[in-house]
Design a protein around this motif. Structure first.
Motif, PDB file in Angstrom:
ATOM      1  N   ASN A  47       0.824  -1.217   0.000  1.00  0.00           N
ATOM      2  CA  ASN A  47       0.000   0.000   0.000  1.00  0.00           C
ATOM      3  C   ASN A  47       0.856   1.264   0.000  1.00  0.00           C
ATOM      4  O   ASN A  47       0.418   2.312  -0.480  1.00  0.00           O
ATOM      5  CB  ASN A  47      -0.891   0.066   1.250  1.00  0.00           C
ATOM      6  CG  ASN A  47      -1.695  -1.194   1.463  1.00  0.00           C
ATOM      7  OD1 ASN A  47      -1.611  -1.803   2.521  1.00  0.00           O
ATOM      8  ND2 ASN A  47      -2.478  -1.579   0.465  1.00  0.00           N
ATOM      9  N   THR A  71      -0.528   3.770  -2.598  1.00  0.00           N
ATOM     10  CA  THR A  71      -1.335   4.977  -2.392  1.00  0.00           C
ATOM     11  C   THR A  71      -0.688   5.980  -1.444  1.00  0.00           C
ATOM     12  O   THR A  71      -1.241   7.059  -1.221  1.00  0.00           O
ATOM     13  CB  THR A  71      -2.719   4.604  -1.829  1.00  0.00           C
ATOM     14  OG1 THR A  71      -2.549   3.895  -0.594  1.00  0.00           O
ATOM     15  CG2 THR A  71      -3.494   3.743  -2.823  1.00  0.00           C
ATOM     16  N   SER A  72       0.490   5.640  -0.893  1.00  0.00           N
ATOM     17  CA  SER A  72       1.146   6.538   0.064  1.00  0.00           C
ATOM     18  C   SER A  72       2.657   6.477  -0.084  1.00  0.00           C
ATOM     19  O   SER A  72       3.230   5.407  -0.322  1.00  0.00           O
ATOM     20  CB  SER A  72       0.769   6.173   1.507  1.00  0.00           C
ATOM     21  OG  SER A  72      -0.622   6.141   1.683  1.00  0.00           O
ATOM     22  N   ASN A  92      -3.112  10.620  -7.005  1.00  0.00           N
ATOM     23  CA  ASN A  92      -3.823  10.483  -5.722  1.00  0.00           C
ATOM     24  C   ASN A  92      -3.004   9.731  -4.677  1.00  0.00           C
ATOM     25  O   ASN A  92      -3.531   8.923  -3.906  1.00  0.00           O
ATOM     26  CB  ASN A  92      -5.180   9.782  -5.926  1.00  0.00           C
ATOM     27  CG  ASN A  92      -6.126  10.600  -6.790  1.00  0.00           C
ATOM     28  OD1 ASN A  92      -6.263  11.806  -6.586  1.00  0.00           O
ATOM     29  ND2 ASN A  92      -6.752   9.945  -7.758  1.00  0.00           N
ATOM     30  N   LYS A  94      -0.747  10.073  -1.369  1.00  0.00           N
ATOM     31  CA  LYS A  94      -0.450  10.976  -0.256  1.00  0.00           C
ATOM     32  C   LYS A  94       1.029  10.890   0.096  1.00  0.00           C
ATOM     33  O   LYS A  94       1.636   9.822   0.035  1.00  0.00           O
ATOM     34  CB  LYS A  94      -1.311  10.627   0.959  1.00  0.00           C
ATOM     35  CG  LYS A  94      -2.808  10.866   0.725  1.00  0.00           C
ATOM     36  CD  LYS A  94      -3.597  10.710   1.995  1.00  0.00           C
ATOM     37  CE  LYS A  94      -5.075  10.983   1.758  1.00  0.00           C
ATOM     38  NZ  LYS A  94      -5.313  12.368   1.263  1.00  0.00           N
ATOM     39  N   GLU A 314      -2.096   7.214  10.616  1.00  0.00           N
ATOM     40  CA  GLU A 314      -3.088   8.247  10.298  1.00  0.00           C
ATOM     41  C   GLU A 314      -3.682   8.032   8.914  1.00  0.00           C
ATOM     42  O   GLU A 314      -4.896   8.190   8.707  1.00  0.00           O
ATOM     43  CB  GLU A 314      -2.446   9.627  10.408  1.00  0.00           C
ATOM     44  CG  GLU A 314      -2.111  10.025  11.842  1.00  0.00           C
ATOM     45  CD  GLU A 314      -1.310  11.302  11.941  1.00  0.00           C
ATOM     46  OE1 GLU A 314      -0.988  11.720  13.061  1.00  0.00           O
ATOM     47  OE2 GLU A 314      -0.986  11.896  10.870  1.00  0.00           O
ATOM     48  N   ILE A 315      -2.836   7.674   7.945  1.00  0.00           N
ATOM     49  CA  ILE A 315      -3.335   7.425   6.591  1.00  0.00           C
ATOM     50  C   ILE A 315      -4.271   6.209   6.584  1.00  0.00           C
ATOM     51  O   ILE A 315      -5.376   6.253   6.017  1.00  0.00           O
ATOM     52  CB  ILE A 315      -2.160   7.200   5.615  1.00  0.00           C
ATOM     53  CG1 ILE A 315      -1.359   8.493   5.433  1.00  0.00           C
ATOM     54  CG2 ILE A 315      -2.676   6.709   4.257  1.00  0.00           C
ATOM     55  CD1 ILE A 315      -0.066   8.313   4.655  1.00  0.00           C
ATOM     56  N   ASN A 317      -6.034   4.935   8.879  1.00  0.00           N
ATOM     57  CA  ASN A 317      -7.284   5.107   9.622  1.00  0.00           C
ATOM     58  C   ASN A 317      -8.024   6.382   9.238  1.00  0.00           C
ATOM     59  O   ASN A 317      -8.943   6.793   9.944  1.00  0.00           O
ATOM     60  CB  ASN A 317      -6.986   5.086  11.123  1.00  0.00           C
ATOM     61  CG  ASN A 317      -6.543   3.716  11.612  1.00  0.00           C
ATOM     62  OD1 ASN A 317      -7.363   2.848  11.867  1.00  0.00           O
ATOM     63  ND2 ASN A 317      -5.231   3.535  11.709  1.00  0.00           N
ATOM     64  N   GLN A 318      -7.599   6.994   8.121  1.00  0.00           N
ATOM     65  CA  GLN A 318      -8.246   8.190   7.588  1.00  0.00           C
ATOM     66  C   GLN A 318      -8.366   9.293   8.639  1.00  0.00           C
ATOM     67  O   GLN A 318      -9.395   9.969   8.764  1.00  0.00           O
ATOM     68  CB  GLN A 318      -9.629   7.835   7.021  1.00  0.00           C
ATOM     69  CG  GLN A 318      -9.552   6.854   5.852  1.00  0.00           C
ATOM     70  CD  GLN A 318     -10.912   6.537   5.258  1.00  0.00           C
ATOM     71  OE1 GLN A 318     -11.928   6.574   5.935  1.00  0.00           O
ATOM     72  NE2 GLN A 318     -10.920   6.246   3.963  1.00  0.00           N
ATOM     73  N   GLU A 324       1.565  15.880   6.372  1.00  0.00           N
ATOM     74  CA  GLU A 324       1.385  15.721   4.933  1.00  0.00           C
ATOM     75  C   GLU A 324       2.115  16.820   4.169  1.00  0.00           C
ATOM     76  O   GLU A 324       2.128  17.987   4.577  1.00  0.00           O
ATOM     77  CB  GLU A 324      -0.089  15.743   4.555  1.00  0.00           C
ATOM     78  CG  GLU A 324      -0.355  15.447   3.086  1.00  0.00           C
ATOM     79  CD  GLU A 324      -1.821  15.370   2.740  1.00  0.00           C
ATOM     80  OE1 GLU A 324      -2.131  14.955   1.593  1.00  0.00           O
ATOM     81  OE2 GLU A 324      -2.664  15.716   3.593  1.00  0.00           O
TER      82      GLU A 324
END
Length: 326
Positions: A47, A71-72, A92, A94, A314-315, A317-318, A324
Motif C-alpha cells: 500500500n 497509495t502513500s 492520488n 499521499k 493516520e493514513i 485510519n483516515q 502531509e
C-alpha cells in the motif's frame, strides 16, 4: 497497511521493529535496494513505500508504483526534494514526511565538523598513535567572538544558534522567514562577506540549487570555513574545488554531497572511485567529509521511526495528517 521500506539498513530495521510493537495493522518489508525506476517492481502488493533522502521518487517511479497499487509515500526524513509532488497528486498518492527528528543531532554534528576542522583533532589522533607529539600544523582559532553565518533558520538552524551563543560567537542569519532572535538578521551578501564560518541549513529547491557558487565564494572572507549538513546540491562542487585551490575557502566540512546517492550508505572500500570530483574534494588537507551521519543518533532514529509509523497509522485510519506534504 503494508509498507515497502527502501534503502533499508540494519539500524532502520531495529528502530522500526521496536516501534511497530506499539501498533497493529501495519507491516513493513525491508529492501536494501534504493527505490528507482528499476526497483519499483518490488512495490507489487504494498500500500505504501517508505523512502530516504537518496531514493528516486520522480514522475516515472510514481506512475509505476501507482499502477501497482501504492497509495502513500512515507518519507523518513524532513526534505522532500526527491519527490515529484505534482505527480503524486496527479495519481492520488499521499506524501508524508518527518519534519523534525532531533534537530539537535544535526546541529551537534555541525559543531563536531567545525571543531574538528578548526582544531584538527582527527590529525592529532593519527599523530599520537604514531608517537608524534609535534604541534606544528595543528594551529586552530577560537570560536569565541567569531562571526558565524547561518543560512536557513529552521529547527536545525535554531538549535545550532543556541549552541553557538554558548560559545560566545556573533551569529548572523539569512532567512526570509526568520523572526528576530538571539542573532542578527542580514542579507546573503552581508553574511557571505562578514562570516568567518558559514553553515547551510536551507532546503534544496530551484532557488537554492548551487546557492554557494563561484560568485558566492568570491564574496566570502579569504580563508572562511564552510559547513554543509543540509543537501549536497546547495554547493557547486566544481566551484568549491576552485575556491579551495586558490585558498579563498580555508576549510570545508561536508556531511552531504551533490552526487552522494552513488556513494553514501554503502561500504565501497573495495571499489575503484569513479567520481573524480569527490576524489579531488577529499584530497585536500583542509576538507572533512562524513557520510550523511548528521542525523545518526539513537534519539533521532527512534523519532524517525515513531513519526513515520504514526504517519502510516493516520493514513490507514483516515485521520487528519499532521505531516502531509502537498
Amino acid at each position: 497497511m503494508t509498507i515497502a521500506l527502501f534503502s533499508s539498513q540494519k539500524y532502520d530495521q531495529a528502530s522500526f521493529d521496536a516501534c511497530l510493537l506499539n501498533y497493529t495493522g501495519i507491516s513493513i518489508s525491508h529492501f536494501e535496494q534504493a527505490l528507482n525506476e528499476q526497483s519499483a517492481l518490488l512495490c507489487q502488493g504494498f500500500n505504501a513505500v517508505c523512502v530516504f533522502v537518496n531514493d528516486v521518487v520522480n514522475e516515472a517511479v510514481i506512475k509505476h508504483i501507482a499502477a501497482l497499487g501504492v497509495t502513500s509515500i512515507l518519507l523518513r526524513c524532513a526534505g522532500f526534494n526527491n519527490v515529484d509532488l505534482a505527480a503524486a497528486k496527479a495519481h492520488n498518492i499521499k506524501v508524508c514526511r518527518v519534519p523534525a527528528y532531533s534537530p539537535e543531532a544535526v546541529a551537534e554534528h555541525c559543531i563536531a565538523l567545525m571543531l574538528t576542522l578548526n582544531r584538527k583533532t582527527h590529525k592529532a589522533y593519527n599523530r599520537i598513535r604514531e608517537d608524534n607529539f609535534d604541534l606544528n600544523g595543528l594551529l586552530g582559532f577560537n570560536l569565541f567572538k567569531k562571526t558565524i553565518g547561518i543560512i536557513g533558520c529552521g529547527k536545525i538552524g535554531l538549535a545550532l544558534i543556541n549552541i553557538l551563543n554558548g560559545f560566545g560567537a556573533n551569529v548572523l542569519v539569512c532567512d526570509p522567514y526568520a523572526e528576530q532572535g538571539e542573532y542578527t538578521l542580514c542579507d546573503l551578501d552581508t553574511l557571505l562577506s562578514q562570516s568567518d564560518v558559514i553553515s547551510l541549513h536551507c532546503p534544496l529547491n530551484d532557488q537554492t540549487h548551487h546557492l554557494i557558487n563561484e560568485h558566492a565564494f568570491a564574496k566570502m572572507k579569504q580563508g572562511a570555513m564552510l559547513i554543509n549538513t543540509s543537501r549536497g546540491a546547495l554547493i557547486d562542487s566544481k566551484a568549491c574545488i576552485i575556491a579551495l585551490k586558490n585558498k579563498q575557502l580555508g576549510y570545508l566540512g561536508l556531511d552531504v554531497y551533490e552526487q552522494e546517492s552513488e556513494l553514501f550508505f554503502k561500504n565501497r572500500s573495495d571499489e575503484i572511485m569513479q567520481d573524480d570530483v569527490f576524489s579531488r574534494l577529499v584530497s585536500f588537507p583542509n576538507v572533512l567529509v562524513t557520510g550523511h551521519q548528521g542525523f545518526f543518533t539513537k534519539e533521532a532514529l527512534s523519532e524517525i521511526a515513531q513519526t513515520t509509523i504514526q504517519n502510516a497509522h493516520e493514513i490507514a485510519n483516515q485521520l487528519p495528517l499532521r505531516n502531509e506534504v502537498k
